[in-house]
Design an enzyme around this catalytic site. Structure first.
Site, PDB file in Angstrom:
ATOM      1  CD  GLU A 108      -2.716   1.157   2.582  1.00 37.83           C
ATOM      2  OE1 GLU A 108      -2.608   0.232   3.410  1.00 37.83           O
ATOM      3  OE2 GLU A 108      -3.456   2.160   2.776  1.00 37.83           O
ATOM      4  CB  CYS A 130      -0.641  -2.636  13.952  1.00 37.24           C
ATOM      5  SG  CYS A 130       0.006  -3.133  12.371  1.00 37.24           S
ATOM      6  CD  GLU A 146      -8.098  -4.577  16.015  1.00 33.62           C
ATOM      7  OE1 GLU A 146      -7.415  -3.709  15.460  1.00 33.62           O
ATOM      8  OE2 GLU A 146      -7.617  -5.658  16.412  1.00 33.62           O
ATOM      9  CD  GLU A 169     -15.791  -1.264  11.771  1.00 32.76           C
ATOM     10  OE1 GLU A 169     -16.923  -1.526  12.214  1.00 32.76           O
ATOM     11  OE2 GLU A 169     -15.117  -0.305  12.193  1.00 32.76           O
TER      12      GLU A 169
END
Ligand code: SF4
Ligand code: SF4
Ligand code: SF4
Length: 589
Positions: free
Chosen positions: A285, A302, A364, A369
């Site tokens: 990326e 992260c 998280e 999502e």
């Protein structure tokens, strides 16, 4: 350097001017008891008054933790009056404390408990108002607040405000009504709290702890219909041993694998595998952004506490954040797709447990999502990619409960398919590690040359902000590393002001020292331990067969058999995500 000479219990001592009585006493072998004081975070408010001492010529006792030594002072640390004062103070603290030690999560590792033993307090003669009516706050998936066990030391306020610059907690009310908690008596979930757990790490009691998810894991292990797999984060390899008497930084990887098998996990895997995968995706990326004029600098993604921080405080800068999921979430998505497919398992039967240094990972894992496998298979019954996140402390409790003699275990290897990690992945545990791992791979992919020296010393160490420049195919790639959110905030303010335009990549870890200092790590976690744990990561890096993520044979197989290529269609489906502004919380605060 100016010095002062004083006497402590009759013993002369010379110390630099400004030295506290506590530190001066330590120099002559006198350990003054403390409770609220915590050197590591600069917390010396003298709130608890356990460290009082007598000073000749002064009518009142003074607190040793924040009183500077003066020339000619005569200090007494062990008089009957001093001892009586300390005991009375402690009895007062205990009198309104919700004491249920046998069932308390801090039993055996509680500073209040230890102090009562040290001061030989065996009875509490006081009774009256108690803190019993303060409600427990379990509004977040990560952090539990129990004000009934709060001793008002304010360490949590200091770390949250000064080290993390979040200021989710404050001191409210007075006397028996005094409370440390979110402003306006809100639930923690309704504040800017990023769930980093640094408050839990410094709390001397069980007033702030991680949520205990161990019952969920015991239940899954006992369920014959579940295929329970576990992943272990890089930082856990060098910290879990502390609970079993090993020095901080000891590499316990092989014993941890053996211990997890003894607990009954069906497969034991390594998050280092997906740390390597993160480098493949995040490095690709970065090169794409550099080559195609994307948003730079790219920010790492992260650390979930850091992501929360960005969503809360810098939503305008979210386009800078890498779309890569964290290694934990990449692992969960692959366990219920790639692994299930390769092993012929029903994805809905695969139950994924993480062992993480971090409390924010619990948050998280429950982000909607993150249910990529469920979307991939079109089956809502699959649920979350990662079913349960255990902190290092919770795993330690499970190992103790199971009666596992950790240090006597043989070293065992991870299971195949998602069990190989490189040295580059191992250093994810230390501040600067993700950056160094990315540079090792990005350089070789971009230039097609082999790095002569793979150690990027400039991004290592405990300095708050570090920087390096690496020539890559005619571009001087400029990178920055920050750990602890105060340092991250300083960088984000500069980025917002347009001052970091010529930088390419910034690594941020929410916790001081990186994941080895995560909010779910063994208590105590202090600067010395952080350094030893970091050293442990680099020692393991050097010892491993593969030290660059793109050399990991299981990662090569994963791309060959399943993913195709970095940033490909399936990678986007399973390994990438997007983040959303959560300014509504900012507005409310
Ligand atoms: S916080 Fe400490 S003193 Fe209080 S109940 Fe728990 S173990 Fe006991
Ligand atoms: S978890 Fe982190 S942000 Fe939340 S209150 Fe604790 S220190 Fe502050
Ligand atoms: S919650 Fe813990 S750290 Fe915070 S004031 Fe209370 S006892 Fe101290």
């Amino acid at each position: 350097m100016a010095t002062v000479t004083l006497r402590i219990n009759g013993q002369p001592v010379t110390v630099p001017a400004g030295t506290t009585l506590l530190a001066a006493a330590a120099q002559v072998g006198v350990k003054i008891p403390t409770l609220c004081y915590l050197k590591d975070i600069g917390h010396d408010v003298g709130a608890c008054r356990i460290c009082v001492v007598e000073v000749a010529g002064k009518e009142d006792f003074v607190t040793a933790c924040n009183t500077p030594a003066e020339e000619g002072m005569e200090v007494y640390t062990n008089t009957p009056a001093v001892r009586a004062s300390r005991r009375m103070t402690l009895e007062m603290i205990l009198s309104d404390h919700h004491m249920d030690c046998p069932t308390c999560p801090r039993n055996g590792n509680c500073e209040l408990q230890a102090l009562a033993a040290q001061l030989n307090v065996r009875t509490v003669r006081l009774s009256g108002a108690t803190r019993a009516d303060f409600p427990r706050d379990d509004s977040t998936p990560a952090i539990i607040r129990d004000p009934r066990k709060c001793i008002l030391c304010q360490r949590c306020i200091t770390v949250c405000k000064n080290i993390q610059t979040v200021a989710a907690l404050e001191l409210q009310g007075q006397g028996f009504d005094a409370l440390v908690g979110p402003p306006g008596n809100r639930k923690l979930a309704d504040t800017l709290c990023v769930q980093c757990g640094q408050c839990a790490l410094v709390c001397p009691t069980a007033a702030i702890t991680e949520r205990d998810d161990t019952p969920l894991v015991w239940a899954a292990l006992a369920d014959p219909g579940k295929h329970v797999v576990v992943q272990t984060a890089p930082a856990t390899h060098v910290t879990i041993g502390e609970a079993f008497g090993l020095p901080p930084g000891t590499d316990i990887t092989g014993k941890m694998v053996a211990a997890l098998r003894r607990l009954g996990f069906d497969a034991v895997f390594d998050t280092n595998f997906t740390a390597d995968l993160t480098i493949m995706e995040e490095g690709s990326e970065l090169l794409k952004r550099i080559n195609e004029g994307g948003v730079l600098p790219q920010l790492t993604s992260c650390s979930p506490g850091w992501i929360n921080f960005m969503e809360h405080f810098y939503p305008d800068l979210l386009p800078h954040v890498s779309t890569c999921k964290s290694p934990q979430q990449m692992f969960g998505a692959l366990a219920k797709t790639y692994y299930a497919q390769q092993k012929g398992l029903k994805p809905e039967d695969v139950f994924v447990v993480s062992v993480m240094p971090c409390t924010a990972k619990k948050f998280e894992a429950q982000r909607p999502e993150m249910n990529a496998a469920s979307r991939y298979w079109g089956n809502p019954a699959i649920g979350r990619d990662v079913d349960v996140v255990l902190t290092s402390r919770e795993l330690i409790r499970m190992l103790r409960e199971a009666g596992i003699d950790f240090t006597a275990l043989p070293d065992e290897d991870y299971d195949e398919l998602m069990g190989v990690g490189t040295g580059a992945a191992q250093i994810f545990g230390a501040t600067g590690g993700v950056m160094e791992a990315a540079l090792r791979t990005a350089y070789e992919i971009a230039t097609g040359k082999t790095l002569a020296r793979i150690d990027f010393e400039a991004v290592r160490g405990m300095e708050g902000i570090k920087e390096a420049t690496v020539p890559m195919n005619g571009t001087k790639v400029k990178v920055l590393v920050a750990h602890g959110l105060a340092n991250a905030r300083a960088l984000m303010d500069k980025l917002r002001a347009g001052e970091l335009k010529d930088y390419h990549f910034i690594e941020v870890m929410a916790c001081p020292g990186g994941c080895i200092g995560g909010g779910g790590q063994p208590i105590p976690t202090d600067t010395g331990r952080r350094r030893s744990r970091i050293d442990g990561c680099y020692t393991r890096d050097k010892a491993l067969k593969y030290r660059k993520s793109h050399e990991n044979p299981e990662i090569k197989k994963l791309y060959q058999d399943f993913l195709g290529e970095p940033l490909g269609h399936r990678s986007h489906q399973l390994l990438h995500t997007s983040y959303r502004p959560r300014q509504s919380l900012v507005a409310r605060d």
